[in-house]
Design an enzyme around this catalytic site. Structure first.
Site, short mmCIF file in Angstrom:
data_model
loop_
_atom_site.label_atom_id
_atom_site.label_comp_id
_atom_site.label_asym_id
_atom_site.label_seq_id
_atom_site.Cartn_x
_atom_site.Cartn_y
_atom_site.Cartn_z
N GLY A 13 -41.64 -28.43 -20.92
CA GLY A 13 -42.03 -27.17 -20.59
C GLY A 13 -41.68 -26.31 -19.43
O GLY A 13 -42.33 -25.23 -19.14
N SER A 19 -41.75 -22.08 -13.21
CA SER A 19 -42.86 -22.87 -13.78
C SER A 19 -43.31 -24.03 -13.28
O SER A 19 -42.67 -24.76 -12.38
CB SER A 19 -41.76 -23.46 -15.05
OG SER A 19 -41.31 -22.44 -15.78
N ILE A 20 -44.60 -24.35 -13.35
CA ILE A 20 -45.40 -25.34 -12.56
C ILE A 20 -44.70 -26.55 -12.99
O ILE A 20 -44.62 -27.19 -12.21
CB ILE A 20 -46.95 -25.09 -13.12
CG1 ILE A 20 -47.49 -24.00 -12.40
CG2 ILE A 20 -47.76 -26.61 -12.42
CD1 ILE A 20 -48.95 -23.73 -12.93
N ASP A 72 -38.63 -28.15 -30.23
CA ASP A 72 -39.73 -27.11 -31.01
C ASP A 72 -40.79 -28.14 -31.05
O ASP A 72 -40.83 -29.09 -32.06
CB ASP A 72 -39.21 -26.80 -32.08
CG ASP A 72 -40.15 -25.92 -32.99
OD1 ASP A 72 -41.31 -25.70 -32.56
OD2 ASP A 72 -39.77 -25.53 -34.18
N VAL A 73 -41.92 -27.81 -30.28
CA VAL A 73 -43.21 -28.76 -30.31
C VAL A 73 -43.93 -28.55 -31.75
O VAL A 73 -44.78 -29.34 -32.09
CB VAL A 73 -44.17 -28.34 -29.46
CG1 VAL A 73 -43.41 -28.87 -27.83
CG2 VAL A 73 -44.71 -26.89 -29.27
N TYR A 163 -58.24 -13.26 -20.64
CA TYR A 163 -57.44 -14.35 -21.20
C TYR A 163 -57.54 -14.58 -22.65
O TYR A 163 -56.86 -15.38 -23.00
CB TYR A 163 -58.19 -15.56 -20.26
CG TYR A 163 -57.15 -16.78 -20.18
CD1 TYR A 163 -55.77 -16.84 -19.67
CD2 TYR A 163 -57.23 -18.16 -20.68
CE1 TYR A 163 -55.09 -17.85 -19.27
CE2 TYR A 163 -56.49 -19.05 -20.53
CZ TYR A 163 -55.31 -18.94 -20.06
OH TYR A 163 -54.58 -20.12 -19.73
N LYS A 170 -57.29 -23.34 -24.54
CA LYS A 170 -57.44 -24.37 -23.25
C LYS A 170 -58.70 -24.97 -23.50
O LYS A 170 -58.51 -26.31 -23.07
CB LYS A 170 -57.20 -23.37 -22.16
CG LYS A 170 -56.03 -22.86 -21.79
CD LYS A 170 -54.89 -23.83 -21.75
CE LYS A 170 -53.50 -22.99 -21.02
NZ LYS A 170 -52.48 -23.97 -21.03
N LEU A 202 -44.07 -17.08 -15.67
CA LEU A 202 -43.90 -16.43 -16.79
C LEU A 202 -45.30 -16.25 -17.79
O LEU A 202 -45.75 -15.41 -18.29
CB LEU A 202 -42.84 -16.94 -17.63
CG LEU A 202 -42.25 -16.31 -18.95
CD1 LEU A 202 -41.60 -15.07 -18.38
CD2 LEU A 202 -41.26 -17.24 -19.59
#
Length: 280
Positions: A13, A19-20, A72-73, A163, A170, A202
């Protein structure tokens, strides 16, 4: 000797330096861990390979970044290929970081009630089901005591205007963390998630995080936003042996925002301003 000396794992990711996932990976590598990385697939006609270049510019600076491959997940075959690479380059692994989410702009920037069927299925597949697919594919590679960590957000627990559909995704991810923690407990593998406050990433830009940053600063008990370093430290903690007794948890790193049942100090400021206006 670092916290992750002798530990190896997969980071899924990283999109860029904000990115975290990259913040957590840096912390792991600085503590002696070895990491394999994936990046978003580039289009076949993209000779510049923009997605790969963004990540390789980061990983090339670390000797303990062992490989970088496209993922590609939504493709079980591609996931299997990545796991073969991980086994070849790392052997058994001790951690897996899942930091993947996606929804089309057309579906996330409309009220949830207006999101499309196809957009919903796409977002759920990438943002939630991928956690199941990756964990299951990595299952034969996990060492005893390994750890899995996902990235979630408070919008999966409470309705957060703006959101929208991603909050539903989530919520599904939060539930998946709990169910996987039970399933993987049989193999002595822990599964947790970090619920971070708003950061300039992002993903955050896609849902308009600026107002949320101001809100968190005004409402949270600490009276400020969190930093990337704080989230990175917490993610590394959950993936380390220091968290060996923790599984199925959603760890909030948000300055305490999630515990508030009222606007807190912001309410007092609002009342003060209201009295000033009414007094004029």
């Amino acid at each position: 000797m670092g916290l992750f000396t002798g530990k190896k794992g997969l980071i899924v990711g990283v999109a860029n330096d904000r990115s975290i996932a990259w913040g957590i990976a840096q912390k792991i590598m600085e503590e002696g861990g070895e990491c394999g990385f994936t990046h978003l697939p580039d289009k076949p006609d993209d000779e510049r390979q923009k997605n790969r270049r963004r990540v390789s510019k980061l990983t090339d600076e670390y000797e303990n970044a062992k490989f970088l491959v496209p993922l590609d997940v939504q493709s079980d075959a591609n996931i299997a290929e990545v796991m073969k690479t991980a086994e070849s380059e790392l052997g058994k692994i001790d951690f897996l970081l899942h930091s993947v989410a996606f929804a089309t702009i057309e579906d996330i920037r409309v009220p949830t009630v207006q999101c499309s069927r196809e957009g919903f299925k796409l977002a759920m597949d990438i943002s939630a089901y991928s956690m199941i697919a990756l964990t299951n594919a990595a299952r034969p590679l996990f060492n005893d005591g390994a750890s899995v960590c996902a990235m979630t957000y408070f919008g999966g627990e409470k309705a957060v205007p703006g959101y929208n559909m991603m909050g539903v995704c989530k919520a599904a991810l939060d539930s998946i963390v709990k169910y996987l923690s039970f399933d993987m407990g049989e193999y002595n593998v822990r599964v947790n998630a970090i619920s971070a406050g708003p950061l300039k990433t992002l993903a955050a830009s896609a849902v308009g995080s600026k107002e949320m940053e101001d809100l968190y600063e005004a409402v949270s008990p600490l009276g400020r936003n969190i930093t990337m370093e704080e989230v990175s430290n917490s993610g590394a903690f959950l993936l380390s042996d220091l968290a060996s007794g923790i599984t199925g948890e959603i760890l909030h790193v948000d300055g305490g925002y999630n515990i508030m049942g009222s606007p807190g100090r912001m309410a007092g400021e609002y009342m003060r301003l209201r009295k000033e206006v009414e007094g004029k």
